[in-house]
Design an enzyme around this catalytic site. Sequence first.
Site, PDB file in Angstrom:
ATOM      1  N   SER A   1     -40.423 -27.611 -99.371  1.00 28.87           N
ATOM      2  CA  SER A   1     -40.183 -26.696 -98.261  1.00 28.87           C
ATOM      3  C   SER A   1     -39.161 -25.601 -98.543  1.00 28.87           C
ATOM      4  O   SER A   1     -39.021 -24.693 -97.730  1.00 28.87           O
ATOM      5  CB  SER A   1     -39.700 -27.480 -97.028  1.00 28.87           C
ATOM      6  OG  SER A   1     -40.668 -28.413 -96.598  1.00 28.87           O
TER       7      SER A   1
ATOM      8  N   GLY B   1     -43.121 -23.122 -95.024  1.00 26.10           N
ATOM      9  CA  GLY B   1     -42.379 -24.169 -95.699  1.00 26.10           C
ATOM     10  C   GLY B   1     -40.904 -23.852 -95.619  1.00 26.10           C
ATOM     11  O   GLY B   1     -40.446 -22.934 -96.271  1.00 26.10           O
ATOM     12  N   THR B   2     -40.140 -24.599 -94.838  1.00 30.46           N
ATOM     13  CA  THR B   2     -38.766 -24.233 -94.512  1.00 30.46           C
ATOM     14  C   THR B   2     -37.968 -25.494 -94.238  1.00 30.46           C
ATOM     15  O   THR B   2     -38.517 -26.499 -93.804  1.00 30.46           O
ATOM     16  CB  THR B   2     -38.743 -23.334 -93.249  1.00 30.46           C
ATOM     17  OG1 THR B   2     -39.613 -22.222 -93.446  1.00 30.46           O
ATOM     18  CG2 THR B   2     -37.354 -22.830 -92.940  1.00 30.46           C
ATOM     19  N   VAL B   3     -36.639 -25.435 -94.473  1.00 32.74           N
ATOM     20  CA  VAL B   3     -35.752 -26.514 -94.059  1.00 32.74           C
ATOM     21  C   VAL B   3     -34.699 -25.956 -93.113  1.00 32.74           C
ATOM     22  O   VAL B   3     -34.262 -24.819 -93.242  1.00 32.74           O
ATOM     23  CB  VAL B   3     -35.066 -27.199 -95.264  1.00 32.74           C
ATOM     24  CG1 VAL B   3     -36.090 -27.956 -96.096  1.00 32.74           C
ATOM     25  CG2 VAL B   3     -34.304 -26.200 -96.129  1.00 32.74           C
TER      26      VAL B   3
ATOM     27  N   MET C   1     -37.950 -25.549 -87.794  1.00 37.92           N
ATOM     28  CA  MET C   1     -38.580 -24.835 -88.896  1.00 37.92           C
ATOM     29  C   MET C   1     -40.097 -24.945 -88.816  1.00 37.92           C
ATOM     30  O   MET C   1     -40.631 -25.717 -88.047  1.00 37.92           O
ATOM     31  CB  MET C   1     -38.059 -25.358 -90.229  1.00 37.92           C
ATOM     32  CG  MET C   1     -38.162 -26.868 -90.454  1.00 37.92           C
ATOM     33  SD  MET C   1     -39.816 -27.615 -90.563  1.00 37.92           S
ATOM     34  CE  MET C   1     -40.525 -26.718 -91.923  1.00 37.92           C
TER      35      MET C   1
END
Length: 534
Positions: A61, A352-354, A434
């Site tokens: 991510s 895709g992220t945190v 997110m």
Amino acid sequence: MDYLNNPFTSQRHTVFSKKGMVATSQPLAAQAGIEVMQNGGNAIDAAIATAAALTVVEPTSNGIGGDAFALVWVKDKLHGLNSSGPAPKSISPEAVKALGFEKMPTFGLVPVTVPGVPAAWAELSKKFGKLSLADALKPAIRYAEEGYPLTPILGKYWKAAYSKYKTSFTGEEYQGWFDTFAPNGRAPEIGEMWSSPGHASTLIEIGQTDARSFYEGTIADKIDAFMKKHNGFLSKKDLEAFEPEWVEPVSSEYRGYEVWEIPPNGQGMVALMALNIFKELGQPKWQSAETFHEQIEAMKLAFTDGKAFITEPENMPVSTEHLLSQEYAAARAKTIGEIASNPVPYELPKGGTVYLSTADEEGNMVSYIQSNYMGFGSGIVIPDTGIGLQNRGADFSLDPEHPNILAGGKRTFHTIIPGFLTKNGKAVGPFGVMGGYMQPQGHFQVVTNTIDYLMNPQAALDAPRWQWMEGKTILVEPNFPNYLAQALARKGHQIQVATDGGSFGRGQIIWRNPETGVLAGGTESRTDGAVAVW
């Protein structure tokens, strides 16, 4: 043993602490933040430690080669950091079209933009941290060197990425991804150990040089050499020119609270615009199809306008002030009727992220988010460094009439957004959700759950979510009440039920009691989330 099989309903409660708290999507990353806090760091140091650890323990991510944004509450003031990188100076619509593309490609060398993550860590450390950047990165370096066992949701998405990439990433430029993330010719399994010595070496160098090596030293040279070898656009000159930007956060009043976001080029404006429109429609009702309908329609209007107008501030055809005005909200609210509308549709790509939240006993609080964009990003990994480069440039338009037209040195419309809540000028705390274009929809739903229905942090995150996809299509979670789904369908919404909650975002919340200083946190049940406390 199937670690993704959960046949029984589980329940999490709000977590409380006094001295410190870190909430994020990976237990080891949350623990990294608490470890640094216990070693003398504050909430800012903890956020850096957690963010760096996430590049190791959740590479599906985010990564060192992505972008970052932060909202930082220090000494009764909220500060905003935009560390999103621009497109390379040498790129242009004409150059992209000359390569045979009619629109920006999703993967490969073309959509790579300047990474902002290392500079964000260094800037936060320099301005607000108590420890050195090198000290804050120590837990992440240890995880990269010694390895760690994959958690269930991480393993699920890692395997899905490998299955896709092994057939689509056939060029030599992608070999670094397979060497780094599939070293045994496959994705690591859930519970299996994975380490990344190159990742550790890069983090050590970033810490020792306050990230300057990444932008003007030996790491920059490695990136530059790789790009030249494979005819990419990103260069060392692009890296040398980058600096994070401190910005004034933007806010909207919502029923006695102030909801804060980062201003454009980010999409946080969409959440504020939707809240403003929804507020014009009267008092919401608990578990009411009419209220859900109004929420969805408000979000659709805000998103349609956000995609049309939001880019770099100087390129926007309408001002931020107007989009957040009561005049704008009232005019858009008047267009909402009893039946689902069909605004100008656009495709919503997966993200895709945190996201992480931190807080300490001094009252410092951080809302932080970083991303490589679509999962692992571009698929381009610089050999022996652990640096996966983002594909953020995929959001640029090649249409000369669009505000978000590609241009060298320009930042694109950005999906990742941290949130923060205050009341009467005092901090309530950081929050975020997110997940690509789900993010403002998640912010909207978490805020309304908290303020309109007085849900505790964990309940506000656990509540079943809806997601506008395009046109009249609404995706709902498997546990979204069927009677409400049916009622929304009667209002013209095209309801689709997801098989799991993976695409509905992953959120974290920390609220602070202003009288006692007690921290209350919630974490995401849709992933491997954890709240670490001290």
